[in-house]
Design a protein around this motif. Structure first.
Motif, PDB file in Angstrom:
ATOM      1  N   ASP A 232       0.837  -1.199   0.000  1.00  0.00           N
ATOM      2  CA  ASP A 232       0.000   0.000   0.000  1.00  0.00           C
ATOM      3  C   ASP A 232       0.869   1.245   0.000  1.00  0.00           C
ATOM      4  N   PRO A 233       0.492   2.282  -0.753  1.00  0.00           N
ATOM      5  CA  PRO A 233       1.247   3.536  -0.744  1.00  0.00           C
ATOM      6  C   PRO A 233       1.346   4.122   0.664  1.00  0.00           C
ATOM      7  N   GLU A 234       2.394   4.901   0.893  1.00  0.00           N
ATOM      8  CA  GLU A 234       2.648   5.456   2.224  1.00  0.00           C
ATOM      9  C   GLU A 234       1.476   6.288   2.748  1.00  0.00           C
ATOM     10  N   GLY A 235       0.731   6.902   1.846  1.00  0.00           N
ATOM     11  CA  GLY A 235      -0.377   7.752   2.268  1.00  0.00           C
ATOM     12  C   GLY A 235      -1.474   7.027   3.022  1.00  0.00           C
ATOM     13  N   TYR A 236      -1.509   5.711   2.911  1.00  0.00           N
ATOM     14  CA  TYR A 236      -2.532   4.936   3.611  1.00  0.00           C
ATOM     15  C   TYR A 236      -2.168   4.642   5.064  1.00  0.00           C
ATOM     16  N   PHE A 237      -0.942   4.981   5.447  1.00  0.00           N
ATOM     17  CA  PHE A 237      -0.495   4.735   6.814  1.00  0.00           C
ATOM     18  C   PHE A 237      -0.520   6.046   7.588  1.00  0.00           C
ATOM     19  N   VAL A 238      -1.292   6.095   8.651  1.00  0.00           N
ATOM     20  CA  VAL A 238      -1.437   7.323   9.442  1.00  0.00           C
ATOM     21  C   VAL A 238      -1.227   7.008  10.924  1.00  0.00           C
ATOM     22  N   GLU A 239      -0.892   8.042  11.677  1.00  0.00           N
ATOM     23  CA  GLU A 239      -0.659   7.898  13.110  1.00  0.00           C
ATOM     24  C   GLU A 239      -1.966   8.091  13.882  1.00  0.00           C
ATOM     25  N   ASP A 240      -2.165   7.268  14.898  1.00  0.00           N
ATOM     26  CA  ASP A 240      -3.393   7.344  15.697  1.00  0.00           C
ATOM     27  C   ASP A 240      -3.592   8.727  16.311  1.00  0.00           C
ATOM     28  N   ASP A 241      -2.522   9.339  16.771  1.00  0.00           N
ATOM     29  CA  ASP A 241      -2.641  10.668  17.388  1.00  0.00           C
ATOM     30  C   ASP A 241      -3.130  11.701  16.381  1.00  0.00           C
ATOM     31  N   ASP A 242      -2.662  11.595  15.142  1.00  0.00           N
ATOM     32  CA  ASP A 242      -3.095  12.527  14.095  1.00  0.00           C
ATOM     33  C   ASP A 242      -4.569  12.305  13.758  1.00  0.00           C
ATOM     34  N   VAL A 243      -4.978  11.040  13.744  1.00  0.00           N
ATOM     35  CA  VAL A 243      -6.385  10.730  13.482  1.00  0.00           C
ATOM     36  C   VAL A 243      -7.265  11.323  14.575  1.00  0.00           C
ATOM     37  N   GLU A 244      -6.843  11.149  15.822  1.00  0.00           N
ATOM     38  CA  GLU A 244      -7.616  11.656  16.959  1.00  0.00           C
ATOM     39  C   GLU A 244      -7.762  13.171  16.881  1.00  0.00           C
ATOM     40  N   ALA A 245      -6.680  13.855  16.552  1.00  0.00           N
ATOM     41  CA  ALA A 245      -6.709  15.320  16.470  1.00  0.00           C
ATOM     42  C   ALA A 245      -7.652  15.780  15.361  1.00  0.00           C
ATOM     43  N   PHE A 246      -7.606  15.098  14.223  1.00  0.00           N
ATOM     44  CA  PHE A 246      -8.474  15.453  13.101  1.00  0.00           C
ATOM     45  C   PHE A 246      -9.934  15.158  13.431  1.00  0.00           C
ATOM     46  N   ASP A 247     -10.185  14.012  14.048  1.00  0.00           N
ATOM     47  CA  ASP A 247     -11.547  13.591  14.340  1.00  0.00           C
ATOM     48  C   ASP A 247     -12.219  14.509  15.358  1.00  0.00           C
ATOM     49  N   ALA A 248     -11.436  15.206  16.159  1.00  0.00           N
ATOM     50  CA  ALA A 248     -11.995  16.109  17.171  1.00  0.00           C
ATOM     51  C   ALA A 248     -12.797  17.244  16.538  1.00  0.00           C
ATOM     52  N   GLY A 249     -12.581  17.473  15.243  1.00  0.00           N
ATOM     53  CA  GLY A 249     -13.304  18.537  14.557  1.00  0.00           C
ATOM     54  C   GLY A 249     -14.670  18.118  14.049  1.00  0.00           C
ATOM     55  N   PHE A 250     -15.054  16.866  14.291  1.00  0.00           N
ATOM     56  CA  PHE A 250     -16.347  16.349  13.859  1.00  0.00           C
ATOM     57  C   PHE A 250     -17.265  16.160  15.062  1.00  0.00           C
ATOM     58  N   PRO A 251     -18.568  16.030  14.832  1.00  0.00           N
ATOM     59  CA  PRO A 251     -19.488  15.777  15.950  1.00  0.00           C
ATOM     60  C   PRO A 251     -19.082  14.523  16.708  1.00  0.00           C
ATOM     61  N   PRO A 252     -19.180  14.512  18.026  1.00  0.00           N
ATOM     62  CA  PRO A 252     -18.779  13.350  18.825  1.00  0.00           C
ATOM     63  C   PRO A 252     -19.568  12.093  18.444  1.00  0.00           C
ATOM     64  N   LYS A 253     -18.848  10.963  18.398  1.00  0.00           N
ATOM     65  CA  LYS A 253     -19.474   9.657  18.159  1.00  0.00           C
ATOM     66  C   LYS A 253     -18.817   8.655  19.110  1.00  0.00           C
ATOM     67  N   GLU A 254     -19.599   7.703  19.569  1.00  0.00           N
ATOM     68  CA  GLU A 254     -19.078   6.712  20.503  1.00  0.00           C
ATOM     69  C   GLU A 254     -18.296   5.627  19.773  1.00  0.00           C
ATOM     70  N   LYS A 255     -17.094   5.374  20.255  1.00  0.00           N
ATOM     71  CA  LYS A 255     -16.299   4.274  19.721  1.00  0.00           C
ATOM     72  C   LYS A 255     -16.720   2.988  20.428  1.00  0.00           C
ATOM     73  N   LYS A 256     -16.913   1.931  19.622  1.00  0.00           N
ATOM     74  CA  LYS A 256     -17.353   0.666  20.205  1.00  0.00           C
ATOM     75  C   LYS A 256     -16.484  -0.480  19.687  1.00  0.00           C
ATOM     76  N   LYS A 257     -16.180  -1.409  20.572  1.00  0.00           N
ATOM     77  CA  LYS A 257     -15.506  -2.640  20.190  1.00  0.00           C
ATOM     78  C   LYS A 257     -16.585  -3.651  19.857  1.00  0.00           C
ATOM     79  N   LEU A 258     -16.646  -4.049  18.568  1.00  0.00           N
ATOM     80  CA  LEU A 258     -17.721  -4.912  18.095  1.00  0.00           C
ATOM     81  C   LEU A 258     -17.180  -6.197  17.494  1.00  0.00           C
ATOM     82  N   PRO A 259     -17.961  -7.269  17.516  1.00  0.00           N
ATOM     83  CA  PRO A 259     -17.539  -8.527  16.885  1.00  0.00           C
ATOM     84  C   PRO A 259     -17.255  -8.315  15.411  1.00  0.00           C
TER      85      PRO A 259
END
Length: 263
Positions: A232-259
């Motif tokens: 996979d191209p490098e652009g498909y690999f992202v850091e969790d901290d960067d994802v969290e920071a970006f996601d903070a700009g969206f309406p809150p949603k509950e994260k769930k661990k699902l089967p």
């Protein structure tokens, strides 16, 4: 402009295809030359014409290239489509956000699908390559994420978007497309296991089947004689901290661990 929505046309297509299938089974039991046989033959021909007309109406209907004004809406759509699907939360909307500025992003295949003025689906393509065992680099493309609003999933919208853009990719001269995804779903588009075409997923032993890695030749024989690996191209690999920071700009949603989640 069609007086029907995409969903209505798809439902009509499913209904006609079902009836056509029944007629084709019935005609096998009828004697040629008899009136019932002749009538059934005519019905089959009419149904095929109707299906062709619907396909022509659907082809490209509601599809257009993504525009800068769509970015936030499409990122939110991608977030909704993937939230808690493969992991608690998701990162696909951030991948899309970052990818638009990359040189391997294929702007000509950055398509959205609209219904009644609302974006209901999106697909992203990227340039990629196969590194062959003899030192060559074979240019190919990949696509994904493919996003469909949750309430519109399972109705054929994603499939139509995929088929339309694969056809566009072929017209652009692309020889093959590789993806990581559900083989049962993508087989309908002509994808096969990468190992069948001599292409293996980087980092895994070649003796170990990777069912999630699948490939489709857009030009027959494009990968004939090729043996190599895909990553996979490098652009498909992202850091969790960067994802969290970006996601903070969206309406809150509950994260769930699902089967069934991958992580």
């Amino acid at each position: 402009m069609s007086t029907y929505t995409i969903e209505e046309l798809l439902e009509a297509k499913r209904s006609i295809a079902s009836t056509l299938s029944k007629c084709e089974k019935v005609i096998l039991k009828l004697q040629p030359g008899k009136s019932q046989h002749t009538l059934t033959v005519r019905r089959i021909a009419a149904f095929k014409i109707a299906l062709d007309l619907i396909e022509r109406e659907l082809d490209g209907m509601g599809m257009r290239l993504e525009e800068p004004k769509d970015y936030r809406e499409v990122e939110n759509l991608t977030r909704e489509a993937f939230w808690n699907k493969y992991r608690p939360g998701c990162f696909e909307h951030y991948v899309l956000h970052k990818y638009r500025g990359r040189p391997d992003f294929v702007k000509e295949l950055d398509y959205v699908m609209e219904e009644n003025g609302k974006i209901i689906a999106h697909i992203m393509y990227s340039h990629a390559q196969i590194n062959t065992d003899d030192g060559q680099m074979i240019p190919i493309m990949i696509f994904g994420p493919v996003s469909v609003l949750p309430e519109k999933q399972g109705k054929g919208f994603g499939g139509r978007l995929i088929r339309y853009t694969l056809d566009m990719a072929e017209k652009m001269g692309c020889g093959a497309v590789a993806i990581t995804g559900d083989p049962d779903y993508y087989r309908r588009f002509g994808f096969v296991s990468g190992s069948e075409l001599g292409v293996y997923y980087d980092g895994l032993p070649r003796s170990e089947e990777a069912p999630f890695f699948i490939v489709k030749e857009l030009k027959e024989g494009f990968l004939q004689g090729v043996t190599g690996v895909y990553r996979d191209p490098e652009g498909y690999f992202v850091e969790d901290d960067d994802v969290e920071a970006f996601d903070a700009g969206f309406p809150p949603k509950e994260k769930k661990k699902l089967p069934g989640q991958l992580v």
